[in-house]
Scaffold this motif. Sequence first.
Motif, PDB file in Angstrom:
ATOM      1  N   ARG A 667       0.852  -1.186   0.000  1.00  0.00           N
ATOM      2  CA  ARG A 667       0.000   0.000   0.000  1.00  0.00           C
ATOM      3  C   ARG A 667       0.890   1.239   0.000  1.00  0.00           C
ATOM      4  O   ARG A 667       2.041   1.194   0.445  1.00  0.00           O
ATOM      5  CB  ARG A 667      -0.955  -0.018   1.192  1.00  0.00           C
ATOM      6  N   THR A 668       0.350   2.319  -0.487  1.00  0.00           N
ATOM      7  CA  THR A 668       1.101   3.571  -0.522  1.00  0.00           C
ATOM      8  C   THR A 668       1.443   3.986   0.896  1.00  0.00           C
ATOM      9  O   THR A 668       0.578   3.997   1.786  1.00  0.00           O
ATOM     10  CB  THR A 668       0.279   4.676  -1.204  1.00  0.00           C
ATOM     11  N   ARG A 684      -4.154   3.373  -1.074  1.00  0.00           N
ATOM     12  CA  ARG A 684      -4.090   2.610  -2.316  1.00  0.00           C
ATOM     13  C   ARG A 684      -3.101   1.481  -2.138  1.00  0.00           C
ATOM     14  O   ARG A 684      -2.097   1.612  -1.448  1.00  0.00           O
ATOM     15  CB  ARG A 684      -3.647   3.518  -3.458  1.00  0.00           C
ATOM     16  N   ASP A 686      -1.146  -1.951  -4.429  1.00  0.00           N
ATOM     17  CA  ASP A 686      -0.888  -2.617  -5.710  1.00  0.00           C
ATOM     18  C   ASP A 686      -0.486  -4.055  -5.452  1.00  0.00           C
ATOM     19  O   ASP A 686       0.170  -4.369  -4.445  1.00  0.00           O
ATOM     20  CB  ASP A 686       0.234  -1.923  -6.474  1.00  0.00           C
ATOM     21  N   TRP A 688       1.432  -7.220  -7.717  1.00  0.00           N
ATOM     22  CA  TRP A 688       2.155  -7.502  -8.955  1.00  0.00           C
ATOM     23  C   TRP A 688       2.954  -8.788  -8.787  1.00  0.00           C
ATOM     24  O   TRP A 688       3.114  -9.316  -7.684  1.00  0.00           O
ATOM     25  CB  TRP A 688       3.074  -6.345  -9.325  1.00  0.00           C
ATOM     26  N   ASP A 732       1.686  -6.396 -13.597  1.00  0.00           N
ATOM     27  CA  ASP A 732       0.759  -5.775 -12.653  1.00  0.00           C
ATOM     28  C   ASP A 732      -0.542  -6.562 -12.646  1.00  0.00           C
ATOM     29  O   ASP A 732      -1.114  -6.855 -13.707  1.00  0.00           O
ATOM     30  CB  ASP A 732       0.497  -4.318 -13.029  1.00  0.00           C
ATOM     31  N   THR A 735      -4.920  -3.240  -8.644  1.00  0.00           N
ATOM     32  CA  THR A 735      -4.791  -1.997  -7.886  1.00  0.00           C
ATOM     33  C   THR A 735      -6.142  -1.652  -7.284  1.00  0.00           C
ATOM     34  O   THR A 735      -7.176  -1.723  -7.974  1.00  0.00           O
ATOM     35  CB  THR A 735      -4.322  -0.834  -8.776  1.00  0.00           C
ATOM     36  N   ASP A 736      -6.136  -1.301  -5.997  1.00  0.00           N
ATOM     37  CA  ASP A 736      -7.383  -0.965  -5.323  1.00  0.00           C
ATOM     38  C   ASP A 736      -7.060  -0.036  -4.165  1.00  0.00           C
ATOM     39  O   ASP A 736      -5.889   0.308  -3.941  1.00  0.00           O
ATOM     40  CB  ASP A 736      -8.085  -2.232  -4.835  1.00  0.00           C
ATOM     41  N   SER A 737      -8.072   0.324  -3.404  1.00  0.00           N
ATOM     42  CA  SER A 737      -7.874   1.188  -2.242  1.00  0.00           C
ATOM     43  C   SER A 737      -8.602   0.630  -1.041  1.00  0.00           C
ATOM     44  O   SER A 737      -9.659  -0.016  -1.170  1.00  0.00           O
ATOM     45  CB  SER A 737      -8.383   2.608  -2.530  1.00  0.00           C
TER      46      SER A 737
END
Length: 850
Positions: A667-668, A684, A686, A688, A732, A735-737
């Motif tokens: 996550r960010t 957010r 990701d 991969w 990839d 991607t989600d939040s």
Amino acid sequence: MSEEFHSQSLTHGWSFRDANDDPETRHPVSSIPSVVHLELLQNGLIPDPFVGLNESKVEWVGHRDWVYQTTFPTPTDRSPETRYALLFEGLDTFATVELNDTVILKSDNMFIPSRVDVTDTLLPVSQKANVNTLAILFESPVRRGREVVKSHPEHRYIAHQTEVGRLGARKAAYHWGWDWGPILVTSGPWRPIRLEAYVDRIEDLWVQSVVSGDLSFVSGTVRVRTEGRGAEKVRFELKDRGEIVFEAETVVVDGGAEGKFELRNPALWYPHGYGEQRRYELVAKLFRGETVLHEVSKKVGFRRAELMQEKDEHGQSFYFRINNIDVFASGSNWIPGESFLPRLTDQKYRDYLKVMVEGNQNMIRIWGGGVFEPEIFYETCDELGILVWQDFLFACASYPTYPAYLDSVEQEARTNVRLLRHHPSIVIYAGNNEDYQIQQTYNLTYYYETDKDPNSWLKSSFPARYIYEYLLPKVVEEECPGLPYHPSSPWGGGKHTTDPTIGDIHQWDVWHGAMHPYQNLASMGGRFVSEFGMEAYPHMHTIDAFIDNPAEKYHQSLTMDFHNKARDHERRLGSYILQNFKVKQDFKSYLHLSQLAQSETMVFAYRSWRRQWGSAKDRRCGGVLVWQLNDCWPTMSWAIVDYFLIKKPAFYAIARASQPLAIGVARTYHEWVSGHARPPRASRFDVWVASSRLEPVTATVEVRYISIATGEDVKSSSIFRDISISPNGTTDVFTDSLHYNEDPYTQSIVISATLSIDGAIISRDIDWPQPLKYLNLKNRGVGVEYLADRSAIRVTAAKPTKGIVFEEKPGLWFGDNGIDVVPRDERIIPVRGVERGDIPSWTYLEDDRA
């Protein structure tokens, strides 16, 4: 009488003494190779420098002169034409050699072997006693180094880490102490001494070859250089698994001979994971008539090795292409594995390098403050498929360039490139370590774009540019044409050494410099990260090895601080621990937290930078080399495998992130704890997959969202079936939040991602809220069970559990360690050395067991 080449090691029968003592006051030498510290230790004349505070008690040794001495007979079974030579493979460092009271050699470079013709100095066989006396005076490197510096005041001497006196000696820089090693300035015959007898001999054997662009053939020239008299011809053979695939016979002319060859469909050498490590046996036999005077054989490998530096949207690429395959370099930096190099055995070299392969690493960088390693090191890299980045031996300094120094440097470089050039594992030479950072720090003259005259560089305040950008590349191209050369590490074509768009970088704004959070590493990469790291304590076995007073066994003791040579280590390591973990004051807990800090740093670095490997048209990052693989003594350092070859949890973190197929989830990161502590309301993330496989793979990815508080899944898993994983790159997936309706730390979840093929999980990754110190990680419900029938340990957890670490020591082996575990995903860890099922002690983050 014999005309064949004969080599006799002068290993035993030596004595040594302080040069100021009575010549009769001698002590026995255990064996050659040797350094005087080992002999003083063996004779009970100094305490063990690795224990307690003893290092400071033996510092005087490097300030004294020492004499080694032995006797040996002149061989009696040789031809009248025989020549005799003494080969000194390495003298450390300021040495004067006498044979039968005649000076035969003066040496002042540790890295240059010397061969001296002593035919006329040996006692004649007819002499009754026939006992030759060989004596070597080793002058104090500390004194002599300082004297050399004073004798050349025209140069501005700058040396980081240690004193400028080291710049007056061509000697391993780390002997003067480094930020991971002690001050133990050695002297002695650190490599073997041999008496050679020959009529003629092969001085050098090498093959200069080129693999075609389509890999369908290899062509080149096999050459020998001879020394002596009487040789008439040379017979070359090239063998593949015992079968001769090329042979030629040619006359010796002016001390040399050569033969052209071409092989169709050659067996090539590949890095491990990309193909076989096939090598050929190259044999040269030197003849007089039908008598073989000398025979030499070497294993050689053929491969195309390219350093790809191409303009792109990110700047200029920096990655390796081997046999037309782009190779992401996942590996380590190597420092000398011992303060006392003769104690470093072939087996320990092999064990260290085998550990690298076990940890999915494929490149090692030999750092410029050490030595050119012995044949066994590179031979093992060839065998295992480990790529070698070889620095020339300059580190963290502004070096002089007076004529005698340049002559010595050139001889050193040529000699060692010639010794190493048959190894296919060596894919790059670099001019130095961090010397251009010295240039930047002290504003030394450097006009890269406008000043291209090497002679003018010698007159500047940064004269060593002449060595790195003229002399060394010239030597590499002449002795090993086509092999990539890089002026320094780091270096970016005249740009600042921290420029992330070109060349390689040393990313030390985690730990050193700005001390950024390690969670920021994803955005702190470059085209090739050749150094970065985080310190950690070793396991308790290693600490026990150097603690001589039980009262000193706590993390702020004098002995512990004395063994950690890193500047400001208390503040730096303490800061990273305080920023990320709830701190307990007991020693074992602090040790564990330091290991977790290092392991987490590796996760954020390798996982994110490998993701930037991208695709064939977008190689944003070409490799990651952690500082450092190993230690030279028992200590706290950046090593991921300690002096006793005991692996820290960080080793396993790198291994997991460097698997041929490795899933990543992150996550960010929001850096919100340094001021107003307000966590983000959304994150957010990701998912991969990074692949080094050369073919597409079909796999299943499952992403779970698990409550840290309850261990329950807070929503349904995200499942992606039959995903095509791109070969040799990054795919990839998702991607989600995450959105938080309340305080995110009352709704904290981990994101668990798994990669499966045919129903079997082959890679896992787990992303946690950061920083970990705000999480309630008590009562995890961890279960640990030994499975005797599987030689494994089963680990389960009722709630997400961070950093389960099993205590390691010699004799124990774990297939994994330092793991995170989530509910309903048991972990089976292969293990060896567990006696009677006694599971080693273990702990985890916020272990609440009594």
